[in-house]
Design a protein around this motif. Structure first.
Motif, mmCIF file in Angstrom:
data_model
loop_
_atom_site.group_PDB
_atom_site.id
_atom_site.type_symbol
_atom_site.label_atom_id
_atom_site.label_comp_id
_atom_site.label_asym_id
_atom_site.label_seq_id
_atom_site.Cartn_x
_atom_site.Cartn_y
_atom_site.Cartn_z
ATOM 1 N N GLU A 46 0.798 -0.939 -0.412
ATOM 2 C CA GLU A 46 0.255 -0.078 -0.071
ATOM 3 C C GLU A 46 0.699 1.029 0.043
ATOM 4 N N GLY A 47 1.929 1.021 -0.079
ATOM 5 C CA GLY A 47 2.486 2.266 -1.366
ATOM 6 C C GLY A 47 3.285 2.370 -0.198
ATOM 7 N N LYS A 48 4.374 1.738 1.030
ATOM 8 C CA LYS A 48 4.813 1.298 2.771
ATOM 9 C C LYS A 48 5.569 0.945 2.136
ATOM 10 N N THR A 49 6.912 0.820 3.112
ATOM 11 C CA THR A 49 7.442 -0.097 3.393
ATOM 12 C C THR A 49 7.007 -1.409 4.845
ATOM 13 N N SER A 50 6.608 -2.081 3.857
ATOM 14 C CA SER A 50 6.059 -3.266 5.686
ATOM 15 C C SER A 50 6.863 -4.049 6.038
ATOM 16 N N LYS A 51 8.043 -4.565 6.101
ATOM 17 C CA LYS A 51 9.094 -4.830 6.326
ATOM 18 C C LYS A 51 10.041 -5.443 5.551
ATOM 19 N N ARG A 52 11.533 -5.386 6.348
ATOM 20 C CA ARG A 52 12.842 -5.844 5.186
ATOM 21 C C ARG A 52 13.589 -6.978 5.873
ATOM 22 N N GLN A 53 13.536 -7.349 5.135
ATOM 23 C CA GLN A 53 15.099 -8.065 6.093
ATOM 24 C C GLN A 53 15.742 -8.310 5.878
ATOM 25 N N LEU A 54 16.945 -8.658 6.878
ATOM 26 C CA LEU A 54 18.404 -7.587 6.779
ATOM 27 C C LEU A 54 18.762 -8.882 6.495
ATOM 28 N N PRO A 55 20.423 -8.461 5.737
ATOM 29 C CA PRO A 55 21.734 -9.087 5.579
ATOM 30 C C PRO A 55 21.573 -9.759 6.930
ATOM 31 N N ASP A 56 21.852 -11.275 6.825
ATOM 32 C CA ASP A 56 22.452 -11.861 8.092
ATOM 33 C C ASP A 56 21.745 -11.686 8.928
ATOM 34 N N GLN A 57 20.116 -12.034 9.107
ATOM 35 C CA GLN A 57 19.208 -11.974 9.866
ATOM 36 C C GLN A 57 19.081 -13.097 10.839
ATOM 37 N N GLU A 58 19.339 -14.226 10.111
ATOM 38 C CA GLU A 58 19.370 -15.649 10.978
ATOM 39 C C GLU A 58 20.232 -15.234 12.396
ATOM 40 N N LYS A 59 21.816 -14.801 12.257
ATOM 41 C CA LYS A 59 22.074 -14.547 13.867
ATOM 42 C C LYS A 59 21.933 -13.304 14.156
ATOM 43 N N ILE A 60 21.485 -12.515 14.161
ATOM 44 C CA ILE A 60 20.699 -11.634 14.969
ATOM 45 C C ILE A 60 19.497 -12.069 14.990
ATOM 46 N N ASP A 61 18.737 -12.671 14.976
ATOM 47 C CA ASP A 61 17.377 -13.646 15.738
ATOM 48 C C ASP A 61 17.566 -13.830 16.248
ATOM 49 N N HIS A 62 19.489 -15.009 16.155
ATOM 50 C CA HIS A 62 19.453 -16.154 17.122
ATOM 51 C C HIS A 62 19.802 -14.593 18.800
#
Length: 255
Positions: free
Chosen positions: A85-101
């Motif tokens: 809807e014309g907005k950034t609703s989500k961004r997936q980070l590089p190396d997100q698995e480690k930051i998720d951990h």
């Protein structure tokens, strides 16, 4: 406010000639405006750019890849952006698995401690030895009683740049009924929403929420931010001392 504004207002009004009271009051309020301009300038200088904002402005709804630090799409430092809807609703980070951990370790600690986020010092042993794919430590900083930042220096391996990545983590407001999440937005969330980059908080069963970010963080924050402006006010007070010493009282007769 009590020690400055009220005194200045009273002095400006009672000491001004009768036909200049409005003018003197206006000059005082103008000085307040100048102070606000200084604050606005400082805030603009200390704010790190967010690489997603300008990139996403003209994108259509759907999933898009930001080329990241190396400027090439398809590499490990790409930022995956979802527009809705014309907005950034989500961004997936590089190396997100480690930051998720790392985020999961913080979440577990918080859930074991009455949904209270750990202090910066308490989090150090939890994240000890955790690094991102570029070899930099994943760091944690508690920003306020209910918010904290989990950060990686990103592909440029430098802290405080627009390529920093991580999560803003938030604990629930304990004033709310158990299990209920707050819908109140901070001024920063409102501003990001206005710019069209308001990300949705990641869905989770936990009451500890996290929102991904890239860049966009202030260089000066927490106590350091307030100490900076305290120092400015102290400097202004010191500069006023000579004037106060050598200023002589004058009497004005008014008809």
């Amino acid at each position: 406010e009590v020690m400055v504004s009220i005194v200045c207002l009273e002095y400006s009004y009672t000491q001004a000639p009768r036909n200049m009271k409005s003018l003197i009051m206006a000059i005082f309020l103008l000085s307040v405006s100048f102070g606000n301009q200084i604050t606005e300038f400082v805030n603009s200088v200390i704010q790190v750019d967010d690489p997603v904002i300008a990139f996403a402005e003209e994108l259509k709804d759907g999933e898009h890849s930001h080329p990241g630090f190396d400027g090439t799409v398809g590499n490990e430092d790409d930022i995956i952006i979802t527009r809705k809807e014309g907005k950034t609703s989500k961004r997936q980070l590089p190396d997100q698995e480690k930051i998720d951990h790392a985020a999961s370790l913080i979440t577990v600690w918080a859930e074991e401690n009455d949904l209270t986020l750990p202090t910066t010092e308490e989090a150090k042993p939890l994240l000890s030895g955790l690094t991102d794919r570029w070899g930099s430590e994943i760091t944690y900083t508690r920003l306020a009683s209910r918010t904290a930042r989990l950060a990686s220096d990103g592909p440029d391996k430098e802290s405080g740049t627009k390529w920093d990545i991580g999560f803003i983590m938030e604990a629930p407001d304990k004033a709310l009924p158990a299990g209920e999440k707050s819908t109140k937005k901070t001024w920063l969330e409102k501003r990001r929403e206005f710019l069209g980059v308001a990300e949705e908080t990641e869905e989770s069963d936990s009451l500890i929420t996290k929102t991904a970010y890239t860049g966009g963080q202030p260089k000066l924050e927490g106590p350091a931010y307030y100490w900076f402006f305290t120092s400015l006010m102290l400097g202004a007070a010191i500069l006023f001392v000579p004037y106060a010493i050598f200023s002589k009282e004058k009497s004005h007769l008014q008809s």
